[in-house]
Design an enzyme around this catalytic site. Structure first.
Site, PDB file in Angstrom:
ATOM      1  CG  ASP A 194      -1.840   1.105   1.355  1.00 22.05           C
ATOM      2  OD1 ASP A 194      -3.063   0.861   1.262  1.00 22.05           O
ATOM      3  OD2 ASP A 194      -1.380   2.259   1.510  1.00 22.05           O
ATOM      4  CB  ILE A 195       1.117   4.135  -2.291  1.00 25.46           C
ATOM      5  CG1 ILE A 195       1.397   3.250  -3.521  1.00 25.46           C
ATOM      6  CG2 ILE A 195       1.916   5.433  -2.368  1.00 25.46           C
ATOM      7  CD1 ILE A 195       0.959   3.843  -4.829  1.00 25.46           C
ATOM      8  CG  ASN A 202      -4.226  11.451  -4.921  1.00 27.09           C
ATOM      9  OD1 ASN A 202      -3.665  11.441  -6.002  1.00 27.09           O
ATOM     10  ND2 ASN A 202      -4.877  10.401  -4.448  1.00 27.09           N
ATOM     11  CG  HIS A 207      -7.324  12.091  -8.310  1.00 32.37           C
ATOM     12  ND1 HIS A 207      -7.682  11.154  -9.229  1.00 32.37           N
ATOM     13  CD2 HIS A 207      -7.657  11.579  -7.078  1.00 32.37           C
ATOM     14  CE1 HIS A 207      -8.225  10.117  -8.607  1.00 32.37           C
ATOM     15  NE2 HIS A 207      -8.217  10.353  -7.301  1.00 32.37           N
ATOM     16  CG  ASP A 211      -5.255   8.661 -11.819  1.00 32.65           C
ATOM     17  OD1 ASP A 211      -5.476   8.256 -10.668  1.00 32.65           O
ATOM     18  OD2 ASP A 211      -6.142   9.053 -12.586  1.00 32.65           O
ATOM     19  CD  GLU A 238      -3.622   3.681  -1.008  1.00 31.22           C
ATOM     20  OE1 GLU A 238      -4.474   2.823  -0.700  1.00 31.22           O
ATOM     21  OE2 GLU A 238      -2.715   4.072  -0.240  1.00 31.22           O
TER      22      GLU A 238
HETATM   23  P1  GH3 Z   1      -1.265   5.238   4.432  1.00 25.49           P
HETATM   24  O1  GH3 Z   1       0.201   5.536   4.372  1.00 25.49           O
HETATM   25  O2  GH3 Z   1      -1.734   4.947   5.820  1.00 25.49           O
HETATM   26  O3  GH3 Z   1      -1.648   4.192   3.479  1.00 25.49           O
HETATM   27  O4  GH3 Z   1      -1.988   6.593   4.009  1.00 25.49           O
HETATM   28  P2  GH3 Z   1      -2.741   6.875   2.674  1.00 25.49           P
HETATM   29  O5  GH3 Z   1      -2.963   8.323   2.575  1.00 25.49           O
HETATM   30  O6  GH3 Z   1      -2.005   6.260   1.547  1.00 25.49           O
HETATM   31  O7  GH3 Z   1      -4.075   6.058   2.857  1.00 25.49           O
HETATM   32  P3  GH3 Z   1      -5.569   6.477   2.750  1.00 25.49           P
HETATM   33  O8  GH3 Z   1      -6.337   5.190   2.763  1.00 25.49           O
HETATM   34  O9  GH3 Z   1      -5.898   7.507   3.791  1.00 25.49           O
HETATM   35  O10 GH3 Z   1      -5.699   7.162   1.333  1.00 25.49           O
HETATM   36  C1  GH3 Z   1      -5.630   6.454   0.143  1.00 25.49           C
HETATM   37  C2  GH3 Z   1      -5.682   7.435  -0.978  1.00 25.49           C
HETATM   38  O11 GH3 Z   1      -5.557   6.779  -2.232  1.00 25.49           O
HETATM   39  C3  GH3 Z   1      -6.976   8.153  -1.016  1.00 25.49           C
HETATM   40  C4  GH3 Z   1      -7.475   8.001  -2.416  1.00 25.49           C
HETATM   41  O12 GH3 Z   1      -7.929   9.196  -2.963  1.00 25.49           O
HETATM   42  C5  GH3 Z   1      -6.258   7.535  -3.174  1.00 25.49           C
HETATM   43  N1  GH3 Z   1      -6.625   6.743  -4.321  1.00 25.49           N
HETATM   44  C6  GH3 Z   1      -7.277   5.562  -4.373  1.00 25.49           C
HETATM   45  N2  GH3 Z   1      -7.460   5.167  -5.649  1.00 25.49           N
HETATM   46  C7  GH3 Z   1      -6.892   6.107  -6.434  1.00 25.49           C
HETATM   47  C8  GH3 Z   1      -6.753   6.269  -7.850  1.00 25.49           C
HETATM   48  O13 GH3 Z   1      -7.199   5.465  -8.669  1.00 25.49           O
HETATM   49  N3  GH3 Z   1      -6.097   7.373  -8.290  1.00 25.49           N
HETATM   50  C9  GH3 Z   1      -5.588   8.301  -7.420  1.00 25.49           C
HETATM   51  N4  GH3 Z   1      -4.941   9.359  -7.904  1.00 25.49           N
HETATM   52  N5  GH3 Z   1      -5.725   8.171  -6.095  1.00 25.49           N
HETATM   53  C10 GH3 Z   1      -6.361   7.095  -5.595  1.00 25.49           C
HETATM   54 MG    MG Z   2      -1.852   4.153   1.453  1.00 19.74          MG
HETATM   55 MG    MG Z   3      -4.962   1.977   1.208  1.00 23.17          MG
END
Ligand code: GH3
Ligand code: MG
Ligand code: MG
Length: 329
Positions: A194-195, A202, A207, A211, A238
């Site tokens: 997980d990123i 973002n 955004h 991507d 992610e």
């Molecule tokens: P953590 O280190 O704890 O994982 O923090 P985080 O911010 O990575 O985790 P969180 O679950 O709070 O946020 C995940 C983010 O990933 C929020 C969401 O907008 C973004 N995301 C999910 N799918 C996509 C996508 O297809 N494209 C983009 N640009 N962002 C995405």
């Molecule tokens: Mg994350």
């Molecule tokens: Mg996540």
């Protein structure tokens, strides 16, 4: 549609006459562009052409010096590549029932005698060509359909953004992989990543850039799995998954560590990432004998818990289910 007709006769005048007759065929319902008439003046030449060009229909004289029509037909019917080419025998001398039966038992479509009855001949050949065109159309349609089915199958298991396998395919294939590993008493290695702080990414870069990062991270994963039975998936948002073969726990940790480093080494600027100057990811990794794993749901949940631990203990690291894992970050 072009229909190739091979006409075979050792007498030039017969070939010429047949050609003239065939050119009178009036199959003018826009179903094909033209008849392409190919001539052969011996059995041997006919075989060569038939094997190479695979004509749609062969009109075959029987009495010829060298290889006769029966021998040519027998050879073509017993050869995989040419066995389905329809053959119509044309004969002036072999008219007895014995020969007619021989022709049909070789697999002839028809057995016609010379002199040719023009109207009967043309009406039969026209019908045969129509049937052949119908068959070809059906074959083309089936080919086209299969191509589309394949394309749809690929689309349905591929993630639209990153072009790697999607969650749907993970759900489909992972129980099968687990079952097969159980039967062969092999290890199962499953990593989830997980990123880190991707929401902040973002928020900082937009955004669209987010991507782009997902595409680049997916490419790192794709470039890391080389074996046919190693898979990488975008599990959602992610989060990604790696299901791979390994013969030891140590090798699995080395493999996943390398991927973690490769993601960081993309050197994607991420100012709001408190564990590195660059974009990073955290990993949960389980390497276990398949027979010790209850089912995929359990494997998924346990790996997710390790990923959570990786987040909780500082991110940008791999936490595994055995002791020798190196803690990074
Ligand atoms: P953590 O280190 O704890 O994982 O923090 P985080 O911010 O990575 O985790 P969180 O679950 O709070 O946020 C995940 C983010 O990933 C929020 C969401 O907008 C973004 N995301 C999910 N799918 C996509 C996508 O297809 N494209 C983009 N640009 N962002 C995405
Ligand atoms: Mg994350
Ligand atoms: Mg996540």
């Amino acid at each position: 549609m072009i229909i190739d007709i091979l006409i075979v006769d050792d007498i030039d005048a017969n070939l010429y006459y047949l050609e003239i007759l065939l050119k009178q065929l009036d199959i003018d319902d826009n179903e094909f562009e033209s008849l392409n008439i190919i001539k052969a003046s011996s059995g041997e030449e006919a075989l060569k052409i038939a094997m190479h060009d695979k004509p749609e229909l062969i009109l075959l004289d029987i009495q010829m010096p060298g290889m006769d029509g029966f021998e040519v037909a027998q050879f073509l019917k017993s050869t995989q590549n040419t066995k389905d080419i329809p053959i119509v025998f044309l004969t002036a001398s072999f008219k007895s029932t014995e020969f007619v039966n021989r022709g049909y038992s070789i697999g002839a479509l028809d057995y016609l005698t010379k002199p040719i009855e023009k109207i009967q001949f043309l009406s039969k050949i026209k019908l045969y060509i129509k049937i052949i065109i119908g068959q070809k159309k059906q074959e083309n349609l089936i080919k086209e359909l299969n191509k589309h089915i394949k394309m749809l199958e690929t689309i349905s298991i591929t993630d639209g953004l990153t072009d790697i396998l999607n969650r749907r395919y993970f759900n489909e294939i992972s129980p099968k992989i687990l079952d097969s590993a159980k039967r062969e008493d092999k290890f199962i290695s499953f990593a989830m990543l997980d990123i880190d702080y991707f929401k902040r990414y973002n928020d900082t870069y937009g955004h669209h850039m987010g991507d782009d990062v997902l595409i680049r991270v997916a490419k790192v994963l794709k470039d890391s799995v080389h074996r046919a039975d190693d898979y990488c998936f975008r599990l959602g948002g992610e989060e990604f998954g790696l299901l791979f073969n390994t013969n030891s726990k140590e090798n699995a940790i080395v493999f996943v560590e390398k991927i973690r480093k490769n993601i960081e080494n993309l050197h994607i600027e991420h100012k709001k990432n408190s564990c590195s100057d660059f974009l990073t990811a955290s990993f949960g990794l389980i390497v276990e004998k398949a027979n010790k794993i209850k089912d995929i749901d359990t494997l998924y949940r346990d790996t997710d818990n390790l990923l959570y631990k990786a987040k909780d203990s500082g991110r940008n690291r791999v936490v595994n289910n055995f002791k020798r894992g190196k803690i990074c970050g």
